[in-house]
Motif scaffolding. Structure first.
Motif, PDB file in Angstrom:
ATOM      1  N   UNK A 250       0.900  -1.274  -0.145  1.00 24.23           N
ATOM      2  CA  UNK A 250       0.071   0.044  -0.067  1.00 24.23           C
ATOM      3  C   UNK A 250       0.693   1.271  -0.069  1.00 24.23           C
ATOM      4  N   UNK A 251       1.930   1.022   0.841  1.00 21.79           N
ATOM      5  CA  UNK A 251       3.129   2.395   0.604  1.00 21.79           C
ATOM      6  C   UNK A 251       3.460   2.739  -0.987  1.00 21.79           C
ATOM      7  N   UNK A 252       3.671   1.497  -1.447  1.00 20.28           N
ATOM      8  CA  UNK A 252       4.219   1.551  -2.992  1.00 20.28           C
ATOM      9  C   UNK A 252       2.894   2.466  -3.890  1.00 20.28           C
ATOM     10  N   UNK A 253       1.579   1.657  -3.463  1.00 17.12           N
ATOM     11  CA  UNK A 253       0.442   2.016  -4.296  1.00 17.12           C
ATOM     12  C   UNK A 253       0.142   3.610  -4.305  1.00 17.12           C
ATOM     13  N   UNK A 254       0.287   4.148  -2.898  1.00 20.47           N
ATOM     14  CA  UNK A 254       0.131   5.485  -2.538  1.00 20.47           C
ATOM     15  C   UNK A 254      -1.213   6.187  -2.262  1.00 20.47           C
ATOM     16  N   UNK A 255      -2.215   5.107  -1.929  1.00 19.78           N
ATOM     17  CA  UNK A 255      -3.397   5.850  -1.701  1.00 19.78           C
ATOM     18  C   UNK A 255      -3.456   6.833  -0.287  1.00 19.78           C
ATOM     19  N   UNK A 256      -4.243   7.965  -0.507  1.00 16.27           N
ATOM     20  CA  UNK A 256      -3.943   9.056   0.708  1.00 16.27           C
ATOM     21  C   UNK A 256      -5.279   9.230   1.387  1.00 16.27           C
ATOM     22  N   UNK A 257      -5.086  10.200   2.424  1.00 12.73           N
ATOM     23  CA  UNK A 257      -6.289  10.569   3.229  1.00 12.73           C
ATOM     24  C   UNK A 257      -6.948   9.327   3.804  1.00 12.73           C
ATOM     25  N   UNK A 258      -5.975   8.447   4.207  1.00 15.94           N
ATOM     26  CA  UNK A 258      -6.539   7.199   4.960  1.00 15.94           C
ATOM     27  C   UNK A 258      -7.223   7.483   6.292  1.00 15.94           C
ATOM     28  N   UNK A 259      -8.057   6.652   6.696  1.00 19.06           N
ATOM     29  CA  UNK A 259      -8.386   6.537   8.169  1.00 19.06           C
ATOM     30  C   UNK A 259      -7.929   5.157   8.458  1.00 19.06           C
ATOM     31  N   UNK A 260      -6.860   4.839   9.334  1.00 17.96           N
ATOM     32  CA  UNK A 260      -6.278   3.649   9.773  1.00 17.96           C
ATOM     33  C   UNK A 260      -6.625   3.202  11.196  1.00 17.96           C
ATOM     34  N   UNK A 261      -7.223   2.051  11.248  1.00 18.22           N
ATOM     35  CA  UNK A 261      -7.371   1.394  12.614  1.00 18.22           C
ATOM     36  C   UNK A 261      -6.430   0.350  12.944  1.00 18.22           C
ATOM     37  N   UNK A 262      -5.873   0.482  14.073  1.00 18.10           N
ATOM     38  CA  UNK A 262      -4.814  -0.451  14.327  1.00 18.10           C
ATOM     39  C   UNK A 262      -4.590  -0.630  15.896  1.00 18.10           C
TER      40      UNK A 262
ATOM     41  N   UNK B 100       0.148   9.285   3.888  1.00 19.29           N
ATOM     42  CA  UNK B 100      -1.046   8.594   3.474  1.00 19.29           C
ATOM     43  C   UNK B 100      -2.261   8.680   4.313  1.00 19.29           C
ATOM     44  N   UNK B 101      -1.775   9.031   5.570  1.00 18.97           N
ATOM     45  CA  UNK B 101      -3.019   9.032   6.618  1.00 18.97           C
ATOM     46  C   UNK B 101      -3.267  10.290   7.008  1.00 18.97           C
ATOM     47  N   UNK B 102      -4.825  10.175   7.248  1.00 20.36           N
ATOM     48  CA  UNK B 102      -5.403  11.625   7.747  1.00 20.36           C
ATOM     49  C   UNK B 102      -5.832  11.381   9.227  1.00 20.36           C
ATOM     50  N   UNK B 103      -6.277  10.046   9.490  1.00 15.72           N
ATOM     51  CA  UNK B 103      -6.623   9.859  11.002  1.00 15.72           C
ATOM     52  C   UNK B 103      -6.327   8.600  11.345  1.00 15.72           C
ATOM     53  N   UNK B 104      -5.736   8.333  12.455  1.00 16.22           N
ATOM     54  CA  UNK B 104      -5.456   7.124  12.897  1.00 16.22           C
ATOM     55  C   UNK B 104      -6.217   6.656  14.437  1.00 16.22           C
ATOM     56  N   UNK B 105      -6.750   5.519  14.190  1.00 15.99           N
ATOM     57  CA  UNK B 105      -7.464   5.026  15.604  1.00 15.99           C
ATOM     58  C   UNK B 105      -6.941   4.019  16.036  1.00 15.99           C
ATOM     59  N   UNK B 106      -6.478   3.947  17.448  1.00 12.47           N
ATOM     60  CA  UNK B 106      -5.437   2.991  18.040  1.00 12.47           C
ATOM     61  C   UNK B 106      -5.493   3.127  19.423  1.00 12.47           C
ATOM     62  N   UNK B 107      -4.733   2.088  20.018  1.00 13.48           N
ATOM     63  CA  UNK B 107      -4.871   2.089  21.542  1.00 13.48           C
ATOM     64  C   UNK B 107      -3.514   2.466  22.120  1.00 13.48           C
TER      65      UNK B 107
END
Length: 231
Positions: A40-52, A70-77
């Motif tokens: 996905x880093x190579x693919x380059x999609x941006x403005x992602x909301x990532x949950x991890x 590539x990340x606009x928001x991260x939801x994590x603990x």
């Protein structure tokens, strides 16, 4: 579920669009679908909301997506670690949003999303900054906060073995966030070490049924990952 085609690993993430919500399995490095994240880093999609559960090291995991803008928001603990200064700098600049969710609550939010439950009450985070602004209700003399379920457009998960239909067996601590994330996404992509014929897996050991898995990426040491796409 019928096997349709065999393609390169990069094809597994090729259709991801800007603005997608992505669930990334793993607990630290255990069960982390690192090959899918790298693709996905190579693919380059941006403005992602990532949950991890956590962000990972600078060069691996979700941190690699953050470093690549590539990340606009991260939801994590657990947002701290080797990447912490990079994340803090981006938070200060306002280029990324961070939402912290207690670990058990995060797991349940994802599980609820996969089960079609829109929200639930929990006593975790009551009276803390994480509970501020959330609806509360008292049950059996104890205050609870309302937490919203989480679903994703895509989920990246890691398993140990799978058959060609996508039934998945996990190895030890790979069975962390991966099974619940598999159920909570529109498209689940699984990275595995071995793919066997249908019938070779003990049904009692299958944790994630094939109905939840749409693409299988076979990652073999020293070789480029190959992907089986199921439709």
């Amino acid at each position: 579920m019928i096997q349709k085609k065999l393609e390169s690993a990069a094809q597994a993430v090729a259709d991801m669009k800007d603005g997608a919500t992505l669930l990334v399995g793993g607990f630290g490095g255990s069960g982390l679908p690192s090959h899918l994240v790298a693709a996905l880093v190579e693919q380059g999609a941006k403005e992602l909301t990532v949950v991890s559960n956590n962000i990972g090291a600078v060069s691996d995991g979700v941190a690699a997506l953050i470093s690549n803008d590539q990340v606009k928001k991260i939801i994590c603990s657990f947002p701290v670690g080797p990447h912490e200064n990079d994340l803090i700098e981006r938070l200060q600049k306002g280029t990324i949003e961070l939402e912290i969710s207690p670990q058990g609550t995060l797991a349940e939010r994802i599980r609820a999303g996969g089960a079609g439950v829109p929200a639930f009450y929990t006593p975790t985070a009551v009276g803390t900054e994480l509970g501020e602004g959330k609806e509360t209700r008292e049950f059996n003399g104890r205050v609870h906060v309302l937490e919203q379920a989480i679903t994703g457009d895509y989920a990246f998960i890691k398993g140990h073995r799978a058959d060609r239909w996508g039934n998945i067996v996990y190895r030890k601590t790979q069975r962390n966030f991966n099974p619940v994330m598999a159920t909570a996404a529109t498209v689940t992509i699984a990275e595995v070490s071995q793919i066997v014929e249908v019938g070779e897996l003990d049904p009692e050991n299958i944790v994630t049924p094939s109905i939840y898995v749409h693409r299988l990426v076979l990652v073999e040491q020293g070789q480029e990952g190959k992907v089986l796409v199921n439709e």
